[in-house]
Design a protein around this motif. Structure first.
Motif, PDB file in Angstrom:
ATOM      1  N   THR A   1      38.355  55.973  37.432  1.00 48.03           N
ATOM      2  CA  THR A   1      39.022  56.227  38.697  1.00 48.03           C
ATOM      3  C   THR A   1      39.859  57.498  38.587  1.00 48.03           C
ATOM      4  OG1 THR A   1      39.170  53.848  39.120  1.00 48.03           O
ATOM      5  CG2 THR A   1      40.567  55.287  40.453  1.00 48.03           C
ATOM      6  N   TYR A   2      39.770  58.333  39.613  1.00 43.03           N
ATOM      7  CA  TYR A   2      40.562  59.563  39.672  1.00 43.03           C
ATOM      8  C   TYR A   2      41.239  59.661  41.034  1.00 43.03           C
ATOM      9  CZ  TYR A   2      38.451  61.304  35.361  1.00 43.03           C
ATOM     10  OH  TYR A   2      38.062  61.470  34.055  1.00 43.03           O
ATOM     11  N   LEU A   3      42.314  60.420  41.027  1.00 41.72           N
ATOM     12  CA  LEU A   3      43.079  60.677  42.244  1.00 41.72           C
ATOM     13  C   LEU A   3      43.150  62.181  42.434  1.00 41.72           C
ATOM     14  CD1 LEU A   3      44.910  58.645  44.049  1.00 41.72           C
ATOM     15  CD2 LEU A   3      46.814  59.762  42.909  1.00 41.72           C
ATOM     16  N   VAL A   4      42.696  62.685  43.577  1.00 41.34           N
ATOM     17  CA  VAL A   4      42.955  64.083  43.916  1.00 41.34           C
ATOM     18  C   VAL A   4      44.200  64.124  44.794  1.00 41.34           C
ATOM     19  CG1 VAL A   4      40.578  64.915  43.727  1.00 41.34           C
ATOM     20  CG2 VAL A   4      41.388  64.017  45.910  1.00 41.34           C
ATOM     21  N   HIS A   5      44.963  65.204  44.677  1.00 34.71           N
ATOM     22  CA  HIS A   5      46.198  65.290  45.443  1.00 34.71           C
ATOM     23  C   HIS A   5      46.586  66.750  45.595  1.00 34.71           C
ATOM     24  CE1 HIS A   5      48.852  66.248  41.924  1.00 34.71           C
ATOM     25  NE2 HIS A   5      47.908  65.608  41.259  1.00 34.71           N
ATOM     26  N   LEU A   6      47.455  67.016  46.544  1.00 34.55           N
ATOM     27  CA  LEU A   6      47.973  68.374  46.657  1.00 34.55           C
ATOM     28  C   LEU A   6      49.191  68.529  45.763  1.00 34.55           C
ATOM     29  CD1 LEU A   6      50.783  68.497  48.483  1.00 34.55           C
ATOM     30  CD2 LEU A   6      49.216  68.292  50.376  1.00 34.55           C
ATOM     31  N   ALA A   7      49.438  69.766  45.374  1.00 32.20           N
ATOM     32  CA  ALA A   7      50.589  70.087  44.537  1.00 32.20           C
ATOM     33  C   ALA A   7      50.906  71.560  44.695  1.00 32.20           C
ATOM     34  CB  ALA A   7      50.313  69.759  43.065  1.00 32.20           C
ATOM     35  N   GLY A   8      52.113  71.946  44.324  1.00 34.30           N
ATOM     36  CA  GLY A   8      52.520  73.344  44.345  1.00 34.30           C
ATOM     37  C   GLY A   8      53.069  73.755  42.997  1.00 34.30           C
ATOM     38  N   ARG A   9      52.893  75.051  42.671  1.00 27.60           N
ATOM     39  CA  ARG A   9      53.409  75.592  41.408  1.00 27.60           C
ATOM     40  C   ARG A   9      54.410  76.692  41.730  1.00 27.60           C
ATOM     41  NH1 ARG A   9      48.345  77.529  38.190  1.00 27.60           N
ATOM     42  NH2 ARG A   9      47.556  77.943  40.304  1.00 27.60           N
ATOM     43  N   PRO A  10      55.694  76.359  41.821  1.00 23.82           N
ATOM     44  CA  PRO A  10      56.689  77.369  42.183  1.00 23.82           C
ATOM     45  C   PRO A  10      56.918  78.363  41.055  1.00 23.82           C
ATOM     46  CG  PRO A  10      57.752  75.300  41.646  1.00 23.82           C
ATOM     47  CD  PRO A  10      56.277  75.023  41.652  1.00 23.82           C
ATOM     48  N   ILE A  11      57.231  79.593  41.425  1.00 32.09           N
ATOM     49  CA  ILE A  11      57.572  80.616  40.439  1.00 32.09           C
ATOM     50  C   ILE A  11      58.955  81.172  40.756  1.00 32.09           C
ATOM     51  CG2 ILE A  11      55.171  81.230  40.009  1.00 32.09           C
ATOM     52  CD1 ILE A  11      55.622  83.741  41.709  1.00 32.09           C
ATOM     53  N   GLY A  12      59.616  81.688  39.732  1.00 32.60           N
ATOM     54  CA  GLY A  12      60.906  82.334  39.916  1.00 32.60           C
ATOM     55  C   GLY A  12      62.035  81.357  40.125  1.00 32.60           C
ATOM     56  N   GLN A  13      63.236  81.882  40.084  1.00 32.35           N
ATOM     57  CA  GLN A  13      64.413  81.037  40.252  1.00 32.35           C
ATOM     58  C   GLN A  13      64.536  80.489  41.667  1.00 32.35           C
ATOM     59  OE1 GLN A  13      67.849  83.141  38.885  1.00 32.35           O
ATOM     60  NE2 GLN A  13      67.244  83.051  36.735  1.00 32.35           N
ATOM     61  N   LYS A  14      63.875  81.121  42.612  1.00 31.02           N
ATOM     62  CA  LYS A  14      63.919  80.640  43.997  1.00 31.02           C
ATOM     63  C   LYS A  14      62.850  79.597  44.284  1.00 31.02           C
ATOM     64  CE  LYS A  14      65.971  84.895  45.765  1.00 31.02           C
ATOM     65  NZ  LYS A  14      65.823  86.056  46.684  1.00 31.02           N
TER      66      LYS A  14
END
Length: 553
Positions: free
Chosen positions: A260-273
């Motif tokens: 079983t697998y789960l696909v999902h959305l995600a974000g990879r933030p960069i920088g101090q902001k």
């Protein structure tokens, strides 16, 4: 099994819905205002994915002209009932404020390549529709519903209603079957059935840093639905230093051998902001069913950066330079904005891309802009343009684009006296007063000869953007080395966090491409020889700006 690193679909690929048909896996993702609508990627090993089709490709299926940024096609759901593919999606006409105009449609196809049908209207009561095929042959539509009277949040729960394919419409009672957890903002529902249980997987907490995937179950499809012991089976909201942030909006798939697998959305933030310039991406997690008949994410609920899958990823392909030439038409990596009539925007002539100047780069109706997703934090882009503007209302060139309120634009234009120049234009997140601005001082306006092609280039190294230009001789050799133009700019502005909307309101990601505007209305054309997208490996000098790699014509 080998390990691969998330995300599996880098760059703007949000709201994934996954289905397996035999040995083939397909993921559908949102496209919002970008045309054609819905991206469907294909894989046989969960490691290597290839864009298969964008099914909403004609006016009878989709017309986005006039729709604001981050409206358009939301949260498609792709399923297969053993006979054909079903795709359910929302076309959002308005989203800001209490009122939201969200029309839900269903299309079908015998094969993933199509032909895809004209849409069947479902409802407009909310967004994120999903179609569930029960084992008794009945089909059910779930979607979140809106209540514009509610304050401060208008999310009123998940509604269920039967869909009759013979009549081509929803029938019977509509009932809100789930109101979500205390986290709120319940949306993105998917229904499943296993061991006599109906499982309802939803997204909660908005699409920002409090996002989550929430699971509930019931013995009856009508509920009541009890919450998972963990409530949120996937989330980064309590782990601000996790590599994958904003995790949520998920879907479940079973492999042929029972994993079983789960696909999902995600974000990879960069920088101090903490800005997500690549937008919301698609990631994959291994999951398992416990003895209590609940689903758990392996090592969860925080998403893992690395995951075991059956296949081995082709890393060389990910880092390979892409030089797009136009002898065989427009490459499938490219999209344009809103219109089902691309012939009014661009054409391929003599192996070159010709853009017809239309409205301004900030238009919601008809602008000539052709671009591909930014899929790396650091990359180079370049093109050669032939353009002869007559005044300052005609401009064309290279753009790093998020939305009408948020872009950078290295353009060939002209002064009011008709003398040609290269200039930098930008619009930053000054919403709701986004405006076109010049960058810096006189160094950002460079006079050039009235005739001749111009090479335009950009280097992006994480948060740093530097533009360049050079004149190109008739024979194709550069007359001079690439010259810097303007200061080093903050590339992280072109991100979800600066997209020009309120919190949880900007949904796409950074694109890089070419554009042409003629706000005189005289349809001045710009000719582009080619387009190059060259990934750059991040290293200790990740944020340095280098001339390396962009000297070639």
């Amino acid at each position: 099994m080998p390990l691969i690193r998330n995300p599996i679909l880098p760059g703007f690929n949000a709201d994934p819905s996954i289905v397996r048909v035999g040995s083939d896996y397909y993921i559908a993702t949102s496209t919002f205002e970008w045309y054609p609508g819905v991206q469907i990627h294909h894989s046989t090993d969960l490691a290597n994915w290839e864009l298969a089709v964008r099914p909403l490709s004609r006016r009878s299926q989709l017309d986005l002209r006039g729709e604001p940024d981050s409206c358009g096609v939301w949260a498609p759901c792709l399923t297969h009932d053993g006979d054909k593919f079903w795709l359910v999606y929302t076309d959002v006409k308005r989203k800001d404020g209490s009122f939201k105009d969200t029309h839900n449609y269903i299309v079908t196809a015998p094969r993933i390549e199509g032909p895809w049908s004209d849409p069947v209207y479902a409802n407009s009561s909310g967004f994120d529709p999903s179609l569930f095929h029960d084992d008794d042959g009945r089909k059910w539509l779930v979607n979140m519903v809106q209540d514009h009277r509610a304050r401060p949040r208008t999310f009123a729960g998940i509604a269920l209603q039967e869909f009759d394919p013979a009549q081509g419409k929803l029938v019977g009672t509509r009932k809100v079957v789930f109101h979500g957890s205390e986290l709120g903002l319940v949306e993105g529902p998917h229904l499943y059935k296993r061991n006599g249980w109906y499982y309802l997987l939803t997204a909660e907490g908005g699409t920002g840093y409090t996002h989550a995937a929430t699971l509930a179950r019931s013995r009856s499809i009508w509920g009541p639905y009890e919450l998972h012991p963990q409530q949120h089976i996937l989330t980064s909201k309590d782990h601000p230093f996790a590599a994958l942030q904003r995790a949520g909006h998920a879907d479940i798939v079973e492999t042929a051998d029972g994993k079983t697998y789960l696909v999902h959305l995600a974000g990879r933030p960069i920088g101090q902001k903490r800005r997500c310039v690549l937008g919301r991406e698609t990631a994959l997690q291994e999951a398992y069913w416990g003895e209590d008949d609940w689903l758990y994410v392996k090592n969860g609920p925080v998403p893992s950066l690395d995951v075991e899958v059956p296949g081995v990823r082709d890393e060389e392909a990910y880092w390979k330079e892409k030089r797009y030439e136009f002898h065989d038409g427009l490459h499938k990596d490219f999209q344009w904005l809103r219109t089902p009539e691309p012939e009014r925007l661009f054409a391929i002539e003599d192996g070159k891309l010709v853009l017809t100047g239309r409205e301004s780069i900030g238009s919601w109706f008809e602008q000539s802009l052709v671009a591909r997703r930014q899929t790396h934090f650091s990359f180079d882009a370049e093109t050669v343009i032939d353009f002869s503007p007559e005044d300052e209302r005609q401009f064309a060139g290279l753009t790093l684009y998020y939305s009408r309120y948020n872009f950078f634009y290295l353009a060939v234009s002209a002064h009011s006296d008709g003398r040609r120049e290269v200039q930098i234009l930008r619009s930053e997140a000054s919403w709701p007063n986004g405006k076109l601005e010049d960058v810096g001082a006189n160094a950002c306006y460079v006079r050039i000869p009235q005739q001749g092609r111009v090479k335009l280039a950009a280097t992006i190294r994480g948060e740093r953007l530097q533009f360049y230009y050079a004149l190109v001789a008739e024979g194709g050799e550069e007359q001079e080395e690439l010259q810097r133009i303007g200061p080093v700019l903050d590339a992280s502005i072109v991100s979800d966090e600066c997209g020009g909307h309120q919190a949880h309101g900007s949904f796409t990601g950074s694109f890089v491409g070419v554009a042409c505007s003629d706000v005189n209305g005289t349809e001045k054309r710009a000719v582009f020889d080619y387009f190059v997208y060259r990934p750059a490996h991040d290293s200790t000098d990740r944020y340095s700006v280098s001339m390396e790699g962009i000297q070639r014509v």
